[in-house]
Design an enzyme around this catalytic site. Structure first.
Site, PDB file in Angstrom:
ATOM      1  N   GLU A  70     -26.280 -11.088  54.940  1.00  0.00           N
ATOM      2  CA  GLU A  70     -25.325 -11.217  53.842  1.00  0.00           C
ATOM      3  C   GLU A  70     -25.625 -12.440  52.983  1.00  0.00           C
ATOM      4  OE1 GLU A  70     -20.478 -11.451  53.136  1.00  0.00           O
ATOM      5  OE2 GLU A  70     -21.320 -12.036  55.076  1.00  0.00           O
ATOM      6  N   ASP A  97     -21.019  -7.924  49.929  1.00  0.00           N
ATOM      7  CA  ASP A  97     -19.686  -8.505  49.807  1.00  0.00           C
ATOM      8  C   ASP A  97     -19.390  -8.704  48.321  1.00  0.00           C
ATOM      9  OD1 ASP A  97     -17.448 -10.241  49.669  1.00  0.00           O
ATOM     10  OD2 ASP A  97     -17.852 -10.979  51.680  1.00  0.00           O
ATOM     11  N   GLN A 150     -17.742  -5.365  51.666  1.00  0.00           N
ATOM     12  CA  GLN A 150     -16.527  -6.159  51.824  1.00  0.00           C
ATOM     13  C   GLN A 150     -15.974  -6.527  50.460  1.00  0.00           C
ATOM     14  OE1 GLN A 150     -18.022  -9.419  54.271  1.00  0.00           O
ATOM     15  NE2 GLN A 150     -17.252  -8.433  56.126  1.00  0.00           N
ATOM     16  N   GLU A 192     -11.963  -8.836  53.542  1.00  0.00           N
ATOM     17  CA  GLU A 192     -12.192 -10.172  54.093  1.00  0.00           C
ATOM     18  C   GLU A 192     -11.653 -11.218  53.114  1.00  0.00           C
ATOM     19  OE1 GLU A 192     -15.862 -12.435  56.377  1.00  0.00           O
ATOM     20  OE2 GLU A 192     -16.230 -11.643  54.373  1.00  0.00           O
TER      21      GLU A 192
END
Length: 262
Positions: free
Chosen positions: A136, A171, A197, A233
């Site tokens: 990530e 993300d 995310q 998140e």
């Protein structure tokens, strides 16, 4: 659209088994965790069986203060591989589908080589266990000095590895803070993506405010055929349950929703 509660932030004031129960009660379809290792596997299995929630992912440990991961730190290979082993063993024991291998704060060719070698080690074990690995990129504001900084860098690492078990954690919060154009980036990178995310930009709060229009973004993601629960998140501003007003509305999004505003 279905969602996975990231219990690193959501209900973080409760013991992890209670947080899993809270996620079930709130209507989440899955959970994911940062570092669940203090909870015995037997206890985790009980609550997961009770709730029926799948675990989409866990992280490798961060290491010492300031490391923010170990896998790209030259000279720390033994620690990095022990962290990968720990995560894969725990993931296998609780049925987690993926492990996020945290790179750590490093830079340069030696860090890249170290990251690749540690990921090769992890990929070999992960494939045997039927578990995926994700990497990530983290934005420079929240994680200054982190090795993996952009989705292009992550894609190059994945292509160099050539391991089907290693994918990109996309993300939207981190991409939004560093690259923007979320839907186009997602569409371009979809063959490399293993998990998604979300959180508001720039404050990393609930996905109902800020610079990103998540109704449009999630519609764009759904339009690609993506059907795995989206990881939520974000950092709640107070009690988690009081911040879930966004959940019913975003849960209604499907691939037919308009893309305007993404």
């Amino acid at each position: 659209m279905k969602f996975s509660a990231n219990l690193g932030f959501l209900w973080a004031d409760r013991p992890l088994p209670e947080a899993i129960r809270a996620a079930k009660a709130a209507g989440f379809a899955a959970v994911e965790m940062h570092w669940p290792y203090a909870v015995p596997v037997a206890e985790m299995r009980v609550v997961l069986e009770e709730t029926g929630l799948p675990v989409l992912g866990i992280n490798t440990v961060r290491g010492a203060p300031g490391d923010n991961g170990l896998a790209a730190l030259p000279g720390r290979e033994a620690e990095a591989r022990a962290a990968i082993d720990q995560a894969l063993d725990y993931a296998a024991d609780i049925g987690s589908g993926r492990v996020h291998v945290m790179a750590g704060c490093a830079d340069g060719d030696a860090a890249r080589t170290t990251f690749l070698e540690n990921l090769r080690y992890g990929a070999a074990r992960a494939e045997t266990a039927g578990i995926g690995l994700v990497i990530e990129p983290l934005n420079r504001h929240d994680a200054p000095g982190y090795f993996l900084r952009t989705t292009d860098q992550a894609r190059e690492i994945i292509d160099t590895l050539g391991q089907s078990s290693v994918r990109l954690m996309f993300d939207c919060y981190h991409v939004g803070r560093t690259e923007g154009d979320i839907v186009t980036r997602f569409q371009d990178l979809m063959p490399w993506i293993g998990h998604v995310q979300i959180a508001a930009v720039p404050d990393r709060g609930a996905p109902d405010h800020g610079e990103l229009d998540y109704r449009a973004i999630l519609a764009g993601i759904a339009a690609t055929g993506w059907d795995t629960p989206i990881g939520v998140e974000y950092k709640p501003d107070g009690d988690t349950d009081a911040t879930l007003g966004w959940l019913p509305a975003l849960s209604t999004i499907d691939g037919a929703a308009p893309l305007t505003g993404a």
